[in-house]
Design a protein around this motif. Structure first.
Motif, PDB file in Angstrom:
ATOM      1  N   PHE A   9      -7.049  -6.389   1.709  1.00  0.00           N
ATOM      2  CA  PHE A   9      -6.857  -5.825   3.049  1.00  0.00           C
ATOM      3  C   PHE A   9      -6.573  -6.941   4.056  1.00  0.00           C
ATOM      4  O   PHE A   9      -7.220  -7.993   4.042  1.00  0.00           O
ATOM      5  N   ARG A  11       1.195   4.160  10.020  1.00  0.00           N
ATOM      6  CA  ARG A  11      -0.197   3.709   9.929  1.00  0.00           C
ATOM      7  C   ARG A  11      -1.068   4.744   9.221  1.00  0.00           C
ATOM      8  O   ARG A  11      -0.909   5.948   9.413  1.00  0.00           O
ATOM      9  N   HIS A  12      -1.999   4.283   8.398  1.00  0.00           N
ATOM     10  CA  HIS A  12      -2.895   5.178   7.652  1.00  0.00           C
ATOM     11  C   HIS A  12      -4.212   4.437   7.400  1.00  0.00           C
ATOM     12  O   HIS A  12      -4.336   3.231   7.649  1.00  0.00           O
ATOM     13  N   ASN A  13      -5.198   5.167   6.896  1.00  0.00           N
ATOM     14  CA  ASN A  13      -6.490   4.553   6.568  1.00  0.00           C
ATOM     15  C   ASN A  13      -6.856   4.783   5.102  1.00  0.00           C
ATOM     16  O   ASN A  13      -8.025   4.756   4.729  1.00  0.00           O
ATOM     17  N   ARG A  14      -5.864   4.998   4.260  1.00  0.00           N
ATOM     18  CA  ARG A  14      -6.115   5.282   2.848  1.00  0.00           C
ATOM     19  C   ARG A  14      -6.237   3.990   2.036  1.00  0.00           C
ATOM     20  O   ARG A  14      -5.678   2.964   2.399  1.00  0.00           O
ATOM     21  N   THR A  15      -6.927   4.092   0.900  1.00  0.00           N
ATOM     22  CA  THR A  15      -7.075   2.957   0.006  1.00  0.00           C
ATOM     23  C   THR A  15      -6.741   3.383  -1.417  1.00  0.00           C
ATOM     24  O   THR A  15      -6.538   4.562  -1.705  1.00  0.00           O
ATOM     25  N   ASP A  49       0.818  -1.211   0.000  1.00  0.00           N
ATOM     26  CA  ASP A  49       0.000   0.000   0.000  1.00  0.00           C
ATOM     27  C   ASP A  49       0.855   1.266   0.000  1.00  0.00           C
ATOM     28  O   ASP A  49       0.553   2.225  -0.721  1.00  0.00           O
ATOM     29  N   ASN A  76      -2.702  -4.281   1.127  1.00  0.00           N
ATOM     30  CA  ASN A  76      -2.914  -3.153   2.034  1.00  0.00           C
ATOM     31  C   ASN A  76      -2.993  -3.636   3.473  1.00  0.00           C
ATOM     32  O   ASN A  76      -3.978  -4.254   3.887  1.00  0.00           O
ATOM     33  N   ASN A  77      -1.932  -3.364   4.231  1.00  0.00           N
ATOM     34  CA  ASN A  77      -1.930  -3.685   5.666  1.00  0.00           C
ATOM     35  C   ASN A  77      -1.862  -2.415   6.503  1.00  0.00           C
ATOM     36  O   ASN A  77      -1.399  -2.430   7.633  1.00  0.00           O
ATOM     37  N   GLN A  78      -2.335  -1.302   5.883  1.00  0.00           N
ATOM     38  CA  GLN A  78      -2.420   0.009   6.547  1.00  0.00           C
ATOM     39  C   GLN A  78      -1.075   0.552   7.008  1.00  0.00           C
ATOM     40  O   GLN A  78      -0.975   1.258   8.003  1.00  0.00           O
ATOM     41  N   ASN A  85      -4.980  -7.646   8.350  1.00  0.00           N
ATOM     42  CA  ASN A  85      -4.706  -7.065   9.663  1.00  0.00           C
ATOM     43  C   ASN A  85      -3.217  -7.183   9.984  1.00  0.00           C
ATOM     44  O   ASN A  85      -2.658  -8.290   9.942  1.00  0.00           O
TER      45      ASN A  85
END
Length: 546
Positions: free
Chosen positions: A523, A478-482, A427, A452-454, A525
């Motif tokens: 995605f 760390r982020h919350n984007r896609t 990501d 995507n593991n943030q 964890n």
């Protein structure tokens, strides 16, 4: 005024083998832009972001196996090429940087868009050349001769990038309705493939345990044919050396096994991915190390003081026989490989959803006859762990091992390739290189899989940062984007998976033909990823010791 000699720049490049030019818009480089734009035998690619343009050119050169021109305006535009140029330097890929500049007398005089361009890339190019402003016939001849010198230097072994800085004084736009004629010159083109093989004086009977290790290398059918006759010698196989046969999964089982120590190490190619293998060879040095490189580049990756031979490794192997080999040596390598294969199969059958399992599932279904691009950090390591299928050629920016241009490089390759080009990336690498799609070209043969593991998941998996309190904020980021909005912005087909069932369903159609590029974002964890990855390593270590 655009001088005829400047206009002839594209013709000189064409005569010396350039078929592609990657251009970034600007004013000071207008004379060069016009020269290439009007040349019918060179394919032009307009990439506005110079950092992305550098890697697009790298991908084109990598795929075409020919030199590619990069052209930019004056000022900081040039500095944006630096990451791609460094990668090209260590991958021995010929890129020709043509940077427009202000007249020399304006440097350091606080004139706009003016920096010290000449020599700005000198640490990572084979040659830096400053062309003259053409104000006489003598300068015109010098301009052409120096340009030819630079182009030929890019092809001489070892191949690599060169930088040609070209100052222009105003006016540098042609008058309206003016026309120019390209002039074919009498030029001498360097034959980059010509190799004078240096012979090796060695008694191979002295060595019973021989290991062949090919570093990063393009698909080489001639080498493959030669290696077939050495079935009694362990040959290390990993995705980036593009060998179809050999000992696989080495990074998973190599440790401190004394029975795997070679007497004679034979190497060729560029970088070796496995850190564990490098550490093993540094700690268990062979009696003799022969490194074959037609360019004779002096490297000592394993601290073994190798004898560097100016020849191809296949030439040596074709002309030498190994008649005193210890059969137990290859048996030991094969035994560890088989134990690892069995352990992988057993572990995956009982594994929960994680990035490790996702990578294995994806790598198992990569279609034959495709190009597989692997971004740095974990994707290239997953491929090294699990291997790839048959007839898949693998690429990765392992010259400098950065994440900055992984997507752009894959885009460059897909622009000129008839094959399906698949990129497996993380990501952060994908988000970092989002301008890879900032252009007007369609890439329907491109497939991008984003793990995507943030954040930077590798920092949970390597010793050191995983136990620090700064892990999440300072290392993982760390982020919350896609990738979804990037896809919408660039008209890319978007898929999203969050479990094995969903992923299996998406993969069943993902590689099928489409009218545009596709992006599959998976995605996972990060905490689960860390646990499963470490459990897998522990499981394999236990099994190979049985």
């Amino acid at each position: 005024m655009l001088h005829p000699t400047v206009f002839n720049t594209a013709q000189i490049c064409s005569q010396l083998g350039v078929k592609h030019a990657v251009m970034s818009p600007g004013s000071r480089n207008a004379p060069l832009t016009i020269s290439f734009a009007r040349h019918q035998e060179i394919q032009k690619w307009i990439i506005p972001d110079e950092r992305s343009a550098g890697f697009v050119a790298l991908g084109i050169a990598q795929e075409s196996k020919s030199p590619v021109v990069l052209c930019c305006t004056s000022g900081t535009a040039l500095l944006n090429y630096a990451p791609a140029i460094a990668e090209a330097y260590y991958r021995e890929i010929p890129l020709i940087v043509l940077s427009a500049d202000r007249p020399p007398e304006l440097i350091d005089q606080r004139d706009g868009q003016t920096i010290r361009q000449f020599g700005a890339l000198s640490n990572h190019v084979k040659k830096s050349i400053q062309l003259p402003i053409i104000d006489s016939e003598q300068n015109s001849t010098l301009y052409s001769n120096l340009l030819v010198e630079a182009l030929n230097e890019s092809l001489l072994l070892p191949a690599g990038p060169v930088h040609v800085n070209i100052p222009f004084a105003e006016p540098f736009y042609p008058e309206e309705n003016s026309s120019f004629t390209y002039k074919k010159l009498a030029l001498t083109k360097v034959e980059s493939a010509s190799i004078e093989h240096e012979e090796v004086a060695i008694d191979l009977k002295e060595y019973r345990k021989v290991l062949i290790l090919i570093g990063q290398n393009p698909n080489d059918q001639q080498l493959e044919e030669v290696l077939k006759k050495f079935s009694s010698i362990p040959i290390v196989k990993f995705p980036l050396n593009n060998l179809s046969k050999g000992i696989d999964h080495v990074d998973l089982f190599i440790d401190e096994q004394q029975d795997l120590r070679p007497d004679l190490l034979i190497t060729s190619g560029l970088s070796v991915l496995s850190k564990k293998l490098k550490l093993f060879l540094r700690a268990n040095k062979p009696q003799k190390h022969l490194h074959f490189d037609p360019a004779g580049v002096p490297v000592d990756t394993f601290a073994t003081s190798p004898e560097v031979i100016r020849s191809s490794v296949d030439h040596f192997l074709k002309n030498h026989e190994f008649t005193n080999l210890d059969s137990g040596f290859i048996d030991a390598w094969k035994s560890y490989e088989q134990k690892t294969k069995h352990a992988l199969a057993e572990f995956q059958s009982q594994s929960e959803f994680s990035e490790t399992g996702v990578a294995k599932m994806i790598l198992d279904v990569v279609p034959k006859n495709s190009n597989l691009h692997l971004s740095n950090s974990m994707p290239v390591r997953y491929a090294d762990m699990f291997g790839v299928g048959e007839a898949v050629e693998c690429f990765s920016n392992r010259g400098t091992s950065g994440i900055d241009g992984c997507t752009s490089t894959a885009v460059g390759s897909s622009l000129i390739s008839d094959k399906l080009n698949i990129l497996i990336t993380g990501d952060l690498a994908f988000l970092y290189d989002r301008n890879a799609f900032f252009h007007n070209y369609h890439t329907p043969n491109l497939r991008v899989i984003v793990l995507n593991n943030q954040g930077g998941g590798i920092f949970r998996l390597i010793p050191g940062p995983s136990k620090l309190p700064e892990l999440e904020e300072y290392f993982e980021t760390r982020h919350n984007r896609t990738a979804e909005y990037i896809c919408a912005e660039n008209s890319l087909l978007y898929f999203r998976s969050e479990d094995f069932s969903n992923l299996e369903n998406d993969l069943s159609t993902f590689f099928l033909p489409a009218s545009s590029a596709k992006v599959l974002e998976v995605f996972s964890n990060p905490e689960t990823n860390q646990r499963v990855y470490k459990d897998l390593k522990k499981y394999i270590n236990e099994r190979i010791k049985d």
